[in-house]
Write a protein that holds these residues in place. Structure first.
Motif, PDB file in Angstrom:
ATOM      1  N   ALA A   1      72.836  71.769  56.214  1.00  0.00           N
ATOM      2  CA  ALA A   1      73.986  72.634  56.504  1.00  0.00           C
ATOM      3  C   ALA A   1      73.442  73.927  57.052  1.00  0.00           C
ATOM      4  O   ALA A   1      72.703  74.630  56.380  1.00  0.00           O
ATOM      5  CB  ALA A   1      74.778  72.879  55.228  1.00  0.00           C
ATOM      6  N   SER A   2      73.816  74.219  58.265  1.00  0.00           N
ATOM      7  CA  SER A   2      73.402  75.509  58.816  1.00  0.00           C
ATOM      8  C   SER A   2      74.555  76.027  59.656  1.00  0.00           C
ATOM      9  O   SER A   2      75.390  75.259  60.138  1.00  0.00           O
ATOM     10  CB  SER A   2      72.149  75.364  59.656  1.00  0.00           C
ATOM     11  OG  SER A   2      72.382  74.445  60.689  1.00  0.00           O
ATOM     12  N   THR A   3      74.628  77.310  59.818  1.00  0.00           N
ATOM     13  CA  THR A   3      75.771  77.842  60.541  1.00  0.00           C
ATOM     14  C   THR A   3      75.386  78.168  61.979  1.00  0.00           C
ATOM     15  O   THR A   3      74.356  78.777  62.242  1.00  0.00           O
ATOM     16  CB  THR A   3      76.358  79.084  59.836  1.00  0.00           C
ATOM     17  OG1 THR A   3      77.365  79.609  60.661  1.00  0.00           O
ATOM     18  CG2 THR A   3      75.304  80.124  59.583  1.00  0.00           C
TER      19      THR A   3
ATOM     20  N   GLN B   1      72.143  82.273  61.317  1.00  0.00           N
ATOM     21  CA  GLN B   1      71.299  81.374  60.532  1.00  0.00           C
ATOM     22  C   GLN B   1      69.891  81.926  60.404  1.00  0.00           C
ATOM     23  O   GLN B   1      69.264  81.842  59.360  1.00  0.00           O
ATOM     24  CB  GLN B   1      71.259  79.984  61.187  1.00  0.00           C
ATOM     25  CG  GLN B   1      70.542  78.946  60.342  1.00  0.00           C
ATOM     26  CD  GLN B   1      71.169  78.759  58.994  1.00  0.00           C
ATOM     27  OE1 GLN B   1      72.360  78.573  58.866  1.00  0.00           O
ATOM     28  NE2 GLN B   1      70.362  78.824  57.953  1.00  0.00           N
TER      29      GLN B   1
ATOM     30  N   LEU C   1      69.904  84.578  57.776  1.00  0.00           N
ATOM     31  CA  LEU C   1      69.976  83.973  56.439  1.00  0.00           C
ATOM     32  C   LEU C   1      68.616  83.407  56.050  1.00  0.00           C
ATOM     33  O   LEU C   1      68.165  83.556  54.936  1.00  0.00           O
ATOM     34  CB  LEU C   1      71.036  82.867  56.403  1.00  0.00           C
ATOM     35  CG  LEU C   1      72.478  83.328  56.492  1.00  0.00           C
ATOM     36  CD1 LEU C   1      73.408  82.131  56.514  1.00  0.00           C
ATOM     37  CD2 LEU C   1      72.812  84.226  55.321  1.00  0.00           C
TER      38      LEU C   1
ATOM     39  N   ILE D   1      72.337  78.032  52.491  1.00  0.00           N
ATOM     40  CA  ILE D   1      73.636  77.340  52.532  1.00  0.00           C
ATOM     41  C   ILE D   1      73.616  76.039  51.743  1.00  0.00           C
ATOM     42  O   ILE D   1      74.521  75.782  50.949  1.00  0.00           O
ATOM     43  CB  ILE D   1      74.097  77.128  53.987  1.00  0.00           C
ATOM     44  CG1 ILE D   1      74.241  78.478  54.663  1.00  0.00           C
ATOM     45  CG2 ILE D   1      75.402  76.369  54.005  1.00  0.00           C
ATOM     46  CD1 ILE D   1      74.873  78.430  56.030  1.00  0.00           C
TER      47      ILE D   1
ATOM     48  N   LEU E   1      73.884  76.897  48.150  1.00  0.00           N
ATOM     49  CA  LEU E   1      75.239  77.305  47.766  1.00  0.00           C
ATOM     50  C   LEU E   1      76.135  76.096  47.583  1.00  0.00           C
ATOM     51  O   LEU E   1      76.908  76.014  46.635  1.00  0.00           O
ATOM     52  CB  LEU E   1      75.843  78.225  48.837  1.00  0.00           C
ATOM     53  CG  LEU E   1      75.319  79.661  48.842  1.00  0.00           C
ATOM     54  CD1 LEU E   1      75.912  80.430  50.011  1.00  0.00           C
ATOM     55  CD2 LEU E   1      75.671  80.349  47.538  1.00  0.00           C
TER      56      LEU E   1
ATOM     57  N   LEU F   1      80.240  75.766  60.316  1.00  0.00           N
ATOM     58  CA  LEU F   1      79.144  74.899  59.908  1.00  0.00           C
ATOM     59  C   LEU F   1      78.572  74.132  61.100  1.00  0.00           C
ATOM     60  O   LEU F   1      79.362  73.586  61.868  1.00  0.00           O
ATOM     61  CB  LEU F   1      79.681  73.908  58.866  1.00  0.00           C
ATOM     62  CG  LEU F   1      78.738  73.563  57.718  1.00  0.00           C
ATOM     63  CD1 LEU F   1      78.217  74.799  57.063  1.00  0.00           C
ATOM     64  CD2 LEU F   1      79.453  72.728  56.700  1.00  0.00           C
TER      65      LEU F   1
END
Lengths: 254, 271
Positions: free
Chosen positions: B205-207, B221, B224, B232, B235, B271
């Protein structure tokens, strides 16, 4: 391009066998997506697809077991149907996953249905027990095999025999973003499995070990094998230290 | 009591019967699992060879024992061997039914807990993670290697678990429990290491979000990642854990939530 009758039967039998493995032989081996997918891949003549879908769904369902008999999504049939339809429609991997995810969730109802039917056997067995009728008790038990086998064989057969046309239609109607969305959501599924694992383990007590695994993977970008090795070494050190300190205390007491 | 307790010679019939029990455990244990009494009937089915022989001519007692053993039972199949062995040992020695049932109930809880943790959470999960990693890179070794590594230990545990406990009676139970404690301790630690690693390795999962800042664009990303790589996925795992533990949701519901939220997030572009 549909799925031939013979192949559909083979797939249903394979699904029945896999679910019997989960419920009766209890090796939880062939029922895992890894092997269910492999088998489906062999039947459909597309082993690479079977491997990739099986492997992916296996990782998705990691840590998800029916602890204490809980009902869980049916990744077994999801994999089998996914591989079958992916191979038959020629759309392969993305189709397989897009089909598998809803199937996993929907098939939980068949699981519940099978368990409910078994309640009937349970009550009948009460009656035979009261009568002291061992013969009937022994004869009726294998009927359980039938409940489980049919609970999956029939839906799987319907899905693969008639599913390809349905799925093809859905694919031509749905825009691409739906499949990307399903795929993205699917990649999150392993989080559930991991959370279930954490629930089962003494996570609070051993949170340092959690951190160890996390940091090795996130910062040092280790893969499973190096993490396993480091994990074993660290735990080994801890155990040895424990024993040495226990021995030292025993000596002091003497 | 009789020979069985001391683990010396066992007369032929019980020896033959306990093997039947072991095979029934291996081949048919959860056939008739149902919501009302879980594996009650399955347990009864497994010990029938003993009851059949012992109470052949005593039908009143037989009926009593049959009904009593058809009680609620739920245990991890791999670790049910010892419970079956113990029950058969007691039935063979005609211990009173109440004692037998209390021992059964007393054993099924801890063995189920230990069994589920050791067999599923620790052994199977890690083993299949390896196999799946191999399979997704296209190797047939993945599924194939897993087969003997599962069949052999499970068979040995179920077959010998039943027979050994039967032969040694109470002695075996204590031995088994002490060994289990140390194995569980080490294995749980290892499981935690693996779970921590899996959060990063298995959840992708990465944005794709970016931010405009002056003349350049920043990939969120990357920001982060510089704070905490794999934030992510961590979380997401944390949220699932809370949903399961605090909100006490069933796993299937959490999965639906992941599906819906995941799809929405993808559509919205987060996402």
């Amino acid at each position: 391009m549909g799925i031939g009758f013979g192949v559909a039967i083979a797939l249903s039998l394979w699904a029945a066998f896999c679910i019997l493995d989960l419920k009766c032989f209890k090796t939880a081996l062939f029922s895992r997506p890894l092997l269910a997918g492999f088998g489906a891949g062999i039947i459909m003549g597309n082993i690479p697809l079977g491997l990739s879908v099986g492997g992916t769904l296996e990782l998705m369902s990691m840590g998800v077991w029916n602890y204490g008999g809980a009902v869980i999504p049916d990744y077994t049939c999801a994999t089998i149907i996914g591989v079958a339809i992916g191979a038959a429609t020629g759309k392969n991997f993305s189709a397989s996953i897009a089909v598998a995810i809803p199937v996993a969730l929907l098939f939980t109802y068949f699981d519940i249905l099978a368990m409910t039917v078994n309640t009937f056997y349970q009550h009948k067995s009460d009656q035979f027990a009261k009568e002291g009728n061992i013969k009937k008790l022994e004869a009726m038990h294998p009927l359980g095999y039938l409940t489980w086998a049919l609970s999956r064989a029939i839906p799987v057969f319907l899905a693969v025999a008639f599913g390809t046309t349905v799925v093809n239609n859905i694919f031509s109607v749905c825009p691409q973003w739906v499949f990307t969305a399903i795929g993205t959501a699917g990649k999150l599924f392993p989080a559930l499995g991991i959370a279930l694992l954490l629930k089962m383990l003494p996570a609070r007590k051993y949170v340092v070990y959690l951190m160890l695994g996390y940091f090795l993977a996130a910062y040092l970008k280790f893969s499973f094998i190096p993490i396993t090795i480091v994990g074993i070494i660290v735990i080994g050190i801890v155990e040895i230290a424990k024993r040495e300190s226990a021995a030292a205390n025993a000596k002091k007491a003497n | 009591m009789s020979d069985q307790k001391n683990g010396t010679t066992m007369s032929q019939e019980p020896a033959r019967d306990i093997k039947k029990v072991a095979w029934r455990l291996i081949l048919a244990f959860q056939c008739c699992e149902n919501f009302e009494r879980e594996q009650a009937y399955d347990f009864l089915y497994c010990i029938l060879p003993f009851l059949k022989r012992k109470y052949k001519d005593r039908s009143e007692e037989l009926k009593e024992r049959l009904t009593a053993n058809n009680n609620f039972f739920n245990c991890n199949p791999v670790f049910t061997g010892p419970v079956l062995g113990m029950t058969c040992a007691m039935e063979e020695n005609e211990v009173d039914e109440e004692t037998i049932q209390s021992v059964k109930v007393g054993l099924m809880g801890p063995l189920a807990g230990i069994g589920d943790t050791l067999v599923y959470t620790l052994y199977m999960s890690v083993l299949f993670a390896f196999g799946a990693a191999l399979a997704t890179s296209g190797s047939i070794a993945g599924p194939i290697m897993v087969i003997p590594l599962v069949l052999i230990p499970l068979f040995l545990a179920r077959y010998y678990g039943t027979i050994y406990t039967f032969k040694k009676g109470m002695e075996a139970m204590d031995q088994i429990m002490t060994i289990m404690d140390s194995i569980t301790s080490v294995a749980s630690k290892f499981g935690c290491v693996m779970a921590g690693a899996m959060a990063v390795l298995l959840v992708s999962a990465s944005t794709p979000l970016t931010m405009q800042l002056g003349k350049g664009t920043i990939k969120i990303q990357d920001r982060l990642d510089s704070i905490l790589p794999g934030l992510i996925p961590l979380l997401v795992v944390g949220i699932c854990y809370l949903l399961l533990k605090k909100a006490k949701l069933k796993p299937v519901y959490v999965l639906w939530i992941l599906l819906v939220v995941g799809m929405l997030a993808s559509v919205v572009g987060v996402l």
